[in-house]
Design a protein around this motif. Structure first.
Motif, short mmCIF file in Angstrom:
data_model
loop_
_atom_site.label_atom_id
_atom_site.label_comp_id
_atom_site.label_asym_id
_atom_site.label_seq_id
_atom_site.Cartn_x
_atom_site.Cartn_y
_atom_site.Cartn_z
N PHE B 439 0.79 -1.29 -0.18
CA PHE B 439 -0.13 0.05 -0.01
C PHE B 439 0.98 1.29 -0.09
O PHE B 439 0.54 2.16 -0.81
N VAL B 440 1.91 1.30 0.68
CA VAL B 440 2.84 2.60 0.88
C VAL B 440 4.08 2.42 -0.07
O VAL B 440 4.95 3.29 -0.20
N ASN B 441 4.06 1.16 -0.68
CA ASN B 441 5.43 0.92 -1.52
C ASN B 441 5.81 2.36 -2.50
O ASN B 441 7.10 2.44 -2.42
N ASP B 442 4.65 2.62 -3.24
CA ASP B 442 5.30 3.59 -4.15
C ASP B 442 5.68 5.04 -3.70
O ASP B 442 6.44 5.84 -4.08
N LEU B 443 5.15 5.26 -2.27
CA LEU B 443 5.69 6.29 -1.72
C LEU B 443 7.07 6.30 -1.02
O LEU B 443 7.83 7.01 -0.85
N VAL B 444 6.84 4.95 -0.37
CA VAL B 444 8.41 4.64 0.32
C VAL B 444 9.49 4.64 -0.63
O VAL B 444 10.68 5.28 -0.40
N ARG B 445 9.41 4.32 -1.92
CA ARG B 445 10.31 4.13 -2.87
C ARG B 445 10.94 5.57 -3.20
O ARG B 445 11.92 5.98 -3.46
N GLU B 446 10.33 6.83 -2.71
CA GLU B 446 10.65 8.01 -2.84
C GLU B 446 11.75 8.46 -1.70
O GLU B 446 12.40 9.36 -2.05
N PHE B 447 11.75 7.79 -0.52
CA PHE B 447 12.72 7.99 0.30
C PHE B 447 14.21 7.50 0.14
O PHE B 447 14.22 6.56 -0.89
N PRO B 448 15.12 8.12 0.44
CA PRO B 448 16.52 7.37 0.16
C PRO B 448 16.30 6.05 0.56
O PRO B 448 15.74 5.61 1.58
N MET B 449 17.41 5.16 -0.17
CA MET B 449 17.16 3.78 0.22
C MET B 449 17.34 3.20 1.56
O MET B 449 16.40 2.62 2.19
N GLU B 450 18.21 3.86 2.40
CA GLU B 450 18.50 3.32 3.82
C GLU B 450 17.23 3.80 4.63
O GLU B 450 16.60 2.99 5.80
N TYR B 451 16.61 4.86 4.22
CA TYR B 451 15.48 5.11 5.13
C TYR B 451 14.22 4.28 4.86
O TYR B 451 13.27 4.02 5.48
N SER B 452 14.07 3.93 3.52
CA SER B 452 13.18 3.27 2.92
C SER B 452 13.01 1.60 3.75
O SER B 452 11.92 0.96 3.97
N VAL B 453 14.32 1.26 3.73
CA VAL B 453 14.55 0.10 4.36
C VAL B 453 14.00 -0.05 5.97
O VAL B 453 13.08 -0.85 6.32
N GLU B 454 14.49 1.03 6.65
CA GLU B 454 14.17 1.36 8.00
C GLU B 454 12.50 1.37 7.98
O GLU B 454 12.04 1.06 9.05
N LEU B 455 11.95 2.40 7.29
CA LEU B 455 10.52 2.59 7.34
C LEU B 455 9.75 1.16 7.21
O LEU B 455 8.83 1.15 7.86
N LYS B 456 9.97 0.25 6.21
CA LYS B 456 9.23 -1.08 6.11
C LYS B 456 9.38 -1.65 7.35
O LYS B 456 8.49 -2.31 7.73
N ARG B 457 10.77 -1.55 7.79
CA ARG B 457 10.84 -2.22 9.38
C ARG B 457 9.71 -1.83 10.20
O ARG B 457 9.30 -2.46 11.11
N LEU B 458 9.91 -0.47 10.39
CA LEU B 458 9.18 0.22 11.38
C LEU B 458 7.49 -0.26 11.27
O LEU B 458 7.16 -0.27 12.31
N ILE B 459 7.16 0.07 10.03
CA ILE B 459 5.83 -0.46 9.74
C ILE B 459 5.64 -1.95 10.23
O ILE B 459 4.50 -2.19 10.74
N GLU B 460 6.40 -2.84 9.86
CA GLU B 460 6.25 -4.20 10.19
C GLU B 460 6.03 -4.15 11.71
O GLU B 460 5.16 -4.99 12.29
N MET B 461 7.00 -3.49 12.54
CA MET B 461 7.20 -3.58 13.73
C MET B 461 5.41 -3.09 14.36
O MET B 461 5.26 -3.92 15.15
N GLU B 462 5.07 -2.06 13.69
CA GLU B 462 3.84 -1.44 14.56
C GLU B 462 2.76 -2.42 14.17
O GLU B 462 1.86 -2.44 14.62
N MET B 463 2.77 -3.23 13.00
CA MET B 463 1.88 -4.02 12.82
C MET B 463 1.56 -5.26 13.71
O MET B 463 0.74 -6.11 13.43
N GLU B 464 2.92 -5.59 14.18
CA GLU B 464 2.80 -6.71 15.12
C GLU B 464 1.84 -6.73 15.94
O GLU B 464 1.35 -5.98 16.65
N GLY B 465 1.12 -7.86 15.98
CA GLY B 465 0.20 -8.23 17.01
C GLY B 465 -1.19 -7.68 16.70
O GLY B 465 -2.27 -7.83 17.39
#
Lengths: 390, 468
Positions: B439-465
């Protein structure tokens, strides 16, 4: 009417978010002339001028705050148990979108509350016509409509000015569509340019009911319309459409709320505005889906066609969603006539003026064609054309 | 599946704090004495002190904007907040000079590492003052100025005073006034004409002390034809009492300049994050705000661009994730003030649990402008049945030469998608996570690479449980 002094109307504050972009001060009632009861011949004249539909099941003609003629209902409708009369009990209160003062004012002071009841399983073949003529002073009409289970009703409300004197109109309408009933309502507002009006309405649909409401706003000065539509039963389907033509010194302020309290319900809103020189419109819409209203489909669209550099269109399309399995969307666009479409028509020999006219009327037709009453559709087209000539 | 490995990360990252001995502490509460103290410690000119005093008066006079904003704002107790904490004035120039405990904090946040790798300059703010500030020499040679706000006002008043408080006036809102009164820290950047800064400049803000309010002030001026990208990250450890972050960020893009401003915030969920961000874009200039909001108790942030010159362009790309009990009230403002200006807003929000995400926006096209265009898209994704989302845009268009379109949609992850993925062996949680990232992928791609990786992980973390 002396009531005005006893119950002063307190205007909302200009910073009230419900009145964002609106010219609140224009709704003041200080300079208003008291309403006078019209002489018999003037009343008769207005009744004559009210023949907008060839075939009706019944009609009520109001002039200011009085009936211009006794309410008429066809025998066939009376036999079916349909009732159309002046009600003693005022309209039930309902939540407004910022115009509570106006609803209170209407409900304390109104003398003309038209009440229409359609019993269960009754299908009216031809429409009920209500005509409200505005004169000097404040007209305070009320309309209360209830339809029984699996009934069918078409209601036409027309608001006009008797002459060119300044007038005020504060109206409330409540429509309750019973289970499985089909209600189709058309409201046409075509006052003189010196009229200010506040219309408050609440339309609700019970289980599997279909309620359509079409608003055509052509003439008037500063006009505010608040529509709360509410899907109260499963499978209810509400459709709210509007077409406004705004020109010099005209402000159309429309606020809507689509609420969904039951699952599997649907609501669709399409408001189109055409803005000529000096025209101003405000569209503020909200979709509110309660947590229990899962599987809701709710849509809201606002299209503004700006035809002059001095026009101003404001849109506040909103969503508040508390259920998770829903399909909701809103869209708002503001633009002008598409140059490519214009070019296409001109390259086929149509003059620029005619091409523009065709494109503008094409923009209107989407709403007008939803009326489904050919003589009223033609009447509306005529009024809009007149509006464009001036 | 490798997906399980990517979820396996440090969940408590950022959730730590050190007992730090502060050399300067303005105490709790806000009064003229607080302002005198801050101004005195910083040895500021009298015009800065006057500016602060005016800010304090405006702040006291202005009511809370609760007539349109959430009532949660009333829960901020301004008398319990500490407005200034600092370990000393001069930012250290080399990593070795930075005090050990402060260094440990940044070490955990991975700043020196990032700097070594590719960053042109680092400005790390630890509570009120920049603790570490260094910039690659070649940038300095080209005339790029990258300093803290205190240093900027002291050393380069001729450059910064002209624009300071001009894009966002003190009286803009209650919180910009508060920031004007007690601002401290933040970055001041000046990029000379024609200089294109290739590497992004980065700052990191962190709240360490309990009850502390952070009020950084950032001003970026990109002179004619220059280009700069600025990244900021924010975190705070979890304290029992709530903390306030109220920044003011002003960007000035002169003729033909390009500024990209990237924010990734992950405040802990007791932080009130009330930020005013605005840019001014001159002729043919381009300003892009890329904004990612995760965490905080309440975020209110509406980055804006005033399109002042012909053909100026403004863009806001925003991602908001509202977890349990959080309210992300974000959006964008686009004020068109010249012909042929264009703006684009793309906002995506995800509400998880009782989280609430709101989009609030303003698009204004005044009379007598020609050829202005705006496009706004807001998409909201609801994960749980008690999640909430709102959209409150305000669009005003005058004249017949402009076009504006706004579209918003609300949806949930479709049962069919989840079914499809589960059929292929993914767990429900994995499927949900994949769907949300899509859902957020096309926007995440706009971020610099290391940020977009971090961002995806943060989202995964928040989604936990949140699923199951």
């Amino acid at each position: 009417m002396k009531l005005m002094d006893e119950n002063p109307l307190n205007l909302p504050s200009a910073s009230d978010p419900d009145w964002r972009f609106a010219s609140v001060r224009k709704y003041r009632l200080d300079a208003v002339q008291p309403t006078v009861d019209l002489p018999e011949d003037a009343l008769q004249d207005l009744a004559e001028r009210s023949r907008f539909l060839d075939d009706t099941s019944g009609h009520a003609i109001l002039a200011g705050n009085q009936l211009s003629a006794p309410i008429h209902l066809q025998d066939s409708a009376i036999n079916l148990g349909v009732s159309l009369d002046l009600s003693e009990t005022p309209c039930e209160m309902f939540p407004t979108l910022g115009g509570q003062q106006f609803l209170d004012y209407n409900s304390t002071n109104s003398r003309t509350s038209i009440c229409l009841n359609v019993p269960d399983n009754v299908e009216l073949q031809s429409p009920i016509l209500l005509v409200h003529w505005n004169d000097t002073g404040v007209a305070l009409p009320q309309v209360q409509v209830k339809t029984g289970k699996y009934s069918k009703l078409c209601l036409v409300e027309i608001y006009l000015s008797a002459d060119s004197t300044p007038g005020h109109n504060i109206a409330s309408t409540q429509v309750q569509a019973g289970e499985g009933s089909h209600v189709s309502r058309v409201v046409v507002r075509n006052w003189n340019p010196h009229t200010t009006a506040v219309h408050l309405e609440k339309l609700s649909a019970q289980r599997d009911a279909l309620l359509r409401s079409i608003n055509i706003n052509i003439g008037g000065g500063t006009i505010r319309q608040e529509s709360v539509i509410s899907a109260e039963g499963q499978g209810a389907d509400l459709r709210l459409h509007s077409l406004s033509v705004s020109g010099e010194d005209q402000e159309f302020d429309q606020r809507t709320l689509q609420t969904h309290q039951a699952p599997n319900s649907r609501s669709d809103l399409l408001f189109k505005n055409a803005l000529m020189a000096g025209g101003r419109t405000i569209f503020s819409g909200m979709i509110r889906v309660s947590p229990e209203a899962q599987y809701t489909d709710a849509y809201q669209t606002n299209r503004n066609l700006l035809l002059d550099p001095s026009a101003e269109a404001n849109s506040l399309p909103g969503l508040e969603i508390l259920a998770n399995d829903v399909k909701c969307s809103h869209g708002a666009t503001s633009g002008q006539i598409d140059d490519e479409q214009l070019f296409y028509m001109r390259s086929r020999g149509i003059t620029e003026q005619l091409a523009r006219q065709l494109l503008v009327f094409g923009f209107f037709e989407e709403i007008i064609s939803k009326i489904h009453l050919p003589d009223l559709e033609n009447k509306v087209r005529g009024w809009i054309e007149e509006r464009f000539k001036t | 599946m490798s997906a399980t490995e990517t979820i396996d990360l440090d969940f408590e990252k950022g959730n730590f704090h050190y007992d730090t001995e502060y050399d300067y502490d303005a105490g709790t509460g806000l009064s003229e004495a607080t302002i005198d103290y801050i101004s005195g410690v910083k040895e500021e000119d009298s015009w800065v002190r006057d500016f602060r005093m005016k800010g304090l008066r405006t702040f006291t006079d202005k009511p809370m904007p609760t007539h349109w904003a959430t009532r949660d704002l009333d829960n901020i107790d301004f008398n319990k907040i500490r407005y200034y904490l600092s370990k000393g004035q001069t930012p250290s120039r080399t990593w070795e000079e930075v005090p050990e405990d402060v260094k440990n904090t940044f070490e955990r946040l991975g700043i020196p590492e990032q700097e070594r790798k590719f960053l042109a300059g680092v400005e790390a703010q630890f509570d009120s003052e920049a603790a570490y500030s260094r910039m690659k020499d070649d940038l300095a040679k080209e005339g790029v100025i990258f300093v803290g706000s205190t240093e900027g006002l002291r050393e380069h008043p001729e450059i910064f005073r002209r624009w300071f408080g001009k894009v966002i006036p003190t009286s803009d809102n209650k919180f910009s006034a508060l920031n004007s009164a007690v601002f401290s820290g933040g970055s001041f950047i000046y990029v000379p004409p024609g200089v294109k800064v290739k590497q992004p400049l980065q700052a990191y803000f962190r709240i360490n002390a309990e009850n502390f309010g952070q009020f950084e002030r950032t001003l970026i001026i990109a002179d004619e034809g220059s280009e700069v990208t600025y990244m900021e990250g924010c975190t705070a450890p979890k304290f029992e009492t709530s903390t306030l972050h109220s920044a003011v960020v002003e960007l000035v893009a002169l003729k033909g300049a390009k500024i990209q401003y990237i924010t990734v915030q992950n405040w802990s969920n007791n932080v009130f994050n009330l930020v005013t961000k605005r840019a001014r874009a001159e002729e043919e200039a381009e300003v892009k705000w890329i904004d990612c909001n995760i965490g905080s108790r309440l975020t209110m942030k509406y980055p804006g661009v005033i399109l002042k010159g012909r053909k100026a362009r403004g863009e806001v790309l925003s991602i908001a994730l509202a977890g349990d009990g959080q309210h992300q009230d974000t959006g964008a403002k686009m004020i068109h003030a010249a012909d042929e200006t264009s703006s684009n807003i793309i906002a995506k929000s995800i509400s998880v649990g009782t989280g609430r995400s709101s989009y609030r926006g303003i698009v204004n096209v005044p009379r007598n402008l020609k050829g202005c265009k705006n496009n706004t898209e807001c998409d909201a994704l609801l994960i749980n049945s008690n999640s909430r989302t709102d959209t409150y845009p305000a669009i005003t268009v005058r004249g017949d030469g402009n076009s504006v379109q706004h579209e918003a949609s609300v949806s949930k992850v479709s049962a069919e998608q989840i079914f499809y993925m589960r059929q292929r062996g993914l767990s429900e949680a994995q499927a949900m996570s994949l769907s949300v990232n899509g859902f957020v992928n096309d926007l995440v791609r706009e971020f610099p690479m290391e940020y977009s990786v971090e961002l995806k992980r943060l989202i995964e973390m928040e989604m936990e449980g949140s699923v199951g």
